[in-house]
Motif scaffolding. Sequence first.
Motif, PDB file in Angstrom:
ATOM      1  N   HIS A 369       9.941 -12.546   3.023  1.00  0.00           N
ATOM      2  CA  HIS A 369       9.036 -11.374   2.445  1.00  0.00           C
ATOM      3  C   HIS A 369       8.724 -11.801   0.944  1.00  0.00           C
ATOM      4  O   HIS A 369       7.247 -11.438   0.741  1.00  0.00           O
ATOM      5  CB  HIS A 369      10.018 -10.189   2.434  1.00  0.00           C
ATOM      6  CG  HIS A 369       9.110  -9.095   1.669  1.00  0.00           C
ATOM      7  ND1 HIS A 369       8.193  -8.221   2.140  1.00  0.00           N
ATOM      8  CD2 HIS A 369       9.318  -8.612   0.249  1.00  0.00           C
ATOM      9  CE1 HIS A 369       7.765  -7.206   1.256  1.00  0.00           C
ATOM     10  NE2 HIS A 369       8.593  -7.604  -0.175  1.00  0.00           N
ATOM     11  N   ASP A 444       0.844 -11.911   7.756  1.00  0.00           N
ATOM     12  CA  ASP A 444       2.145 -11.414   7.083  1.00  0.00           C
ATOM     13  C   ASP A 444       2.134 -11.072   5.853  1.00  0.00           C
ATOM     14  O   ASP A 444       2.839 -10.239   5.122  1.00  0.00           O
ATOM     15  CB  ASP A 444       3.273 -12.395   7.442  1.00  0.00           C
ATOM     16  CG  ASP A 444       3.014 -13.708   6.983  1.00  0.00           C
ATOM     17  OD1 ASP A 444       1.897 -14.139   6.806  1.00  0.00           O
ATOM     18  OD2 ASP A 444       4.038 -14.401   6.365  1.00  0.00           O
ATOM     19  N   GLU A 447       0.923  -7.621   5.304  1.00  0.00           N
ATOM     20  CA  GLU A 447       1.774  -6.713   5.747  1.00  0.00           C
ATOM     21  C   GLU A 447       2.905  -6.568   4.726  1.00  0.00           C
ATOM     22  O   GLU A 447       3.155  -5.548   4.309  1.00  0.00           O
ATOM     23  CB  GLU A 447       2.405  -7.177   7.290  1.00  0.00           C
ATOM     24  CG  GLU A 447       3.551  -6.230   7.560  1.00  0.00           C
ATOM     25  CD  GLU A 447       4.044  -6.721   8.875  1.00  0.00           C
ATOM     26  OE1 GLU A 447       4.993  -6.061   9.508  1.00  0.00           O
ATOM     27  OE2 GLU A 447       3.820  -7.578   9.411  1.00  0.00           O
ATOM     28  N   ALA A 448       3.178  -7.802   4.330  1.00  0.00           N
ATOM     29  CA  ALA A 448       4.247  -7.544   3.128  1.00  0.00           C
ATOM     30  C   ALA A 448       3.880  -6.951   1.998  1.00  0.00           C
ATOM     31  O   ALA A 448       4.630  -6.059   1.270  1.00  0.00           O
ATOM     32  CB  ALA A 448       4.890  -8.908   2.554  1.00  0.00           C
ATOM     33  N   VAL A 450       1.555  -4.561   1.625  1.00  0.00           N
ATOM     34  CA  VAL A 450       1.378  -3.033   1.944  1.00  0.00           C
ATOM     35  C   VAL A 450       2.760  -2.531   1.935  1.00  0.00           C
ATOM     36  O   VAL A 450       3.019  -1.351   1.371  1.00  0.00           O
ATOM     37  CB  VAL A 450       0.688  -2.690   3.000  1.00  0.00           C
ATOM     38  CG1 VAL A 450       0.693  -1.409   3.628  1.00  0.00           C
ATOM     39  CG2 VAL A 450      -0.697  -3.288   2.845  1.00  0.00           C
ATOM     40  N   ASN A 451       3.640  -3.345   2.503  1.00  0.00           N
ATOM     41  CA  ASN A 451       4.909  -2.586   2.240  1.00  0.00           C
ATOM     42  C   ASN A 451       5.546  -2.689   1.221  1.00  0.00           C
ATOM     43  O   ASN A 451       6.359  -1.579   0.956  1.00  0.00           O
ATOM     44  CB  ASN A 451       5.980  -3.583   3.516  1.00  0.00           C
ATOM     45  CG  ASN A 451       5.660  -3.525   4.915  1.00  0.00           C
ATOM     46  OD1 ASN A 451       4.797  -2.279   5.319  1.00  0.00           O
ATOM     47  ND2 ASN A 451       6.016  -4.713   5.773  1.00  0.00           N
ATOM     48  N   GLU A 452       5.120  -3.496   0.194  1.00  0.00           N
ATOM     49  CA  GLU A 452       5.742  -3.573  -1.012  1.00  0.00           C
ATOM     50  C   GLU A 452       5.234  -2.067  -1.786  1.00  0.00           C
ATOM     51  O   GLU A 452       6.123  -1.454  -2.326  1.00  0.00           O
ATOM     52  CB  GLU A 452       5.263  -4.476  -1.700  1.00  0.00           C
ATOM     53  CG  GLU A 452       5.793  -4.752  -3.507  1.00  0.00           C
ATOM     54  CD  GLU A 452       7.019  -5.308  -3.706  1.00  0.00           C
ATOM     55  OE1 GLU A 452       7.371  -5.094  -4.812  1.00  0.00           O
ATOM     56  OE2 GLU A 452       7.642  -5.898  -2.586  1.00  0.00           O
ATOM     57  N   ALA A 454       4.279   0.458  -0.151  1.00  0.00           N
ATOM     58  CA  ALA A 454       4.707   1.596   0.466  1.00  0.00           C
ATOM     59  C   ALA A 454       6.412   1.781   0.033  1.00  0.00           C
ATOM     60  O   ALA A 454       6.858   2.999   0.424  1.00  0.00           O
ATOM     61  CB  ALA A 454       4.836   1.226   1.890  1.00  0.00           C
ATOM     62  N   LEU A 455       6.879   1.241  -0.751  1.00  0.00           N
ATOM     63  CA  LEU A 455       8.159   1.473  -1.238  1.00  0.00           C
ATOM     64  C   LEU A 455       8.288   2.875  -1.977  1.00  0.00           C
ATOM     65  O   LEU A 455       9.265   3.377  -2.274  1.00  0.00           O
ATOM     66  CB  LEU A 455       8.591   0.272  -2.059  1.00  0.00           C
ATOM     67  CG  LEU A 455       9.156  -0.911  -1.350  1.00  0.00           C
ATOM     68  CD1 LEU A 455       9.520  -2.215  -2.340  1.00  0.00           C
ATOM     69  CD2 LEU A 455      10.416  -0.675  -0.415  1.00  0.00           C
ATOM     70  N   ARG A 471      -4.392   0.850   4.734  1.00  0.00           N
ATOM     71  CA  ARG A 471      -4.263   0.087   5.968  1.00  0.00           C
ATOM     72  C   ARG A 471      -5.234   0.213   6.933  1.00  0.00           C
ATOM     73  O   ARG A 471      -5.568  -0.590   7.520  1.00  0.00           O
ATOM     74  CB  ARG A 471      -3.086   0.910   6.692  1.00  0.00           C
ATOM     75  CG  ARG A 471      -1.669   1.068   5.922  1.00  0.00           C
ATOM     76  CD  ARG A 471      -0.450   1.736   6.652  1.00  0.00           C
ATOM     77  NE  ARG A 471       0.786   1.553   5.925  1.00  0.00           N
ATOM     78  CZ  ARG A 471       1.463   0.715   5.796  1.00  0.00           C
ATOM     79  NH1 ARG A 471       1.333  -0.386   6.450  1.00  0.00           N
ATOM     80  NH2 ARG A 471       2.858   0.711   5.156  1.00  0.00           N
ATOM     81  N   SER A 497       2.339   2.185  -7.474  1.00  0.00           N
ATOM     82  CA  SER A 497       3.664   2.052  -6.799  1.00  0.00           C
ATOM     83  C   SER A 497       4.787   1.607  -7.649  1.00  0.00           C
ATOM     84  O   SER A 497       5.917   1.969  -7.838  1.00  0.00           O
ATOM     85  CB  SER A 497       3.714   1.192  -5.554  1.00  0.00           C
ATOM     86  OG  SER A 497       4.981   0.878  -5.082  1.00  0.00           O
TER      87      SER A 497
END
Length: 544
Positions: A369, A444, A447-448, A450-452, A454-455, A471, A497
Amino acid sequence: MENIALVTPLEPYNPYVSDPVLQRAVEREGASETDRSSLALFGAEVGSEETFSWGADANRYSPELVTHNRFGDRIDEVRYHPAYHQMMNLSVTNGIHSAHYDGSPGDGSYVARTAQMHLVSQIEVGHACPISMTGAVLPALREQPDLASVWEPRIRTRSYDQRLIEPSLKTGNLLGMGLTEKQGGSDVRANTSTAMPVNGGGPGGEYRLTGHKWFTSAPMCDAFLVLAQAPAGISCFLVPRVLDDGSRNSLFLMRLKDKVGNRSNASSELEFTDAAGWLVGEEGRGIQVIIKMVNATRLDVTNWSVALMRQSVSQAAWYLMQREAFGAKLIDKPLMQNVVADLEVETEVGTMMVMRLAGAYERGPIDDHEAAFGRLGLAVAKYWLTKRSSPVVREALECVGGNGYVEESILARLYREVPLNSIWEGAGNVIALDVLRALQRSPDAGEAFVNEIALAAGSDRTLDREIARLRQTLATTVSEADARRLVEQLAHCWGASLCLRYEPAIADAYIRSRLDREWGSEFGSLPSELDLAGLAQRACPVTE
């Protein structure tokens, strides 16, 4: 006339102790307690009056190119003011160029080293160029283990040896790189410099290089990683300045660039005439090899931008804390509070981004990640923070007025310094296109990233809305013409974020201005109902 001291200088002060946002980020990203204690000591050394004086003199007295000695022999040497050597010695003896090589992924050593770089480059950033290149070279050089086994021990010392002699006789070596040529610039595949094999060549083998490099900074380094066209295509070569027999390699310094800023750092036009070089990795894979070095120097360049922001805003706030006009301290004036608050918010977000990337870079080899996040995050930060630093420093200088626009002020030097960071290691368009490539070739990474972001999901409705929009955008094919707009969107969401998770006191100001657009086109236009006084106070240095 009575001599009244209206404002005293900021130095001596400790830029680490004065920066709680940096301290929290360093701890959060894994630096050990021992390293954090060392950073406090280093901060005191960096913030001394003597170090500030070195930084000023190293830039006031520019390097001088000496092509021949008095007997007419070609020597191609650059002579620096002693203050430059003092700055180099400070950074080398504190291990900024190599200490992280002694650590292991996840132990926080690279995070601590990035914080050191952040501190010292606030005072003088030109000398940081060879420090950065040496600190980035080993991942590329290790593509050729036999060469790395020779040069790595020479790099991993804490001894600054400025002599231009056989590298093996020196107490420490520094390495640089030469990539761009006049006809290609950032398009290094257009390079025309050639490399012809000696006795068959091959990985680790000797070649002879002929051609030029249009920008080669720190030309007194002991060796360079250089790109040239070998029979199988663009390739990477280790080219020393002095050969093992003590003779000078056929590298000639044609002239030094007369740059707007970054005056302490000599940048040269370099020519090769049958110069000896040794192939690093396979022929035709030069870009893949050198990018391992460029990724690390790119993080340093981004870090320098934030460091210049930090020093400029600190200098401005210190001045405003003391300067009285119209019946009050300027820092207590509501409109000035808005300006300083806005600058501080931008600087704090930049600090969090850089230190987050340092942690990702360090943990990338052992965490998929982190590697994926860093792939995109570094490009986003490099584009955005190097762009934001120029208006931040300009506005900070304006806060000080005419006293900032004179050469006695560090702000004049910082103002000339900031534009360079958005140019080298990839200018804006190059980096924005790199973001598109990362999204297309490494899904990836997107995705990583955006996931960061989204924390922090669920913490703020505006950010939740922007994450949804992001997204949707990433689910489509973004055109080249929209690349800059996309990078800005990624940077703003990431910054929001970080604020919500780690510095909530600035989150409302950041989100309302940067995401909700309750903001003008210049700093100092935050919504007036925010705690502007409290935000401005965060910029004020602590000197005790």
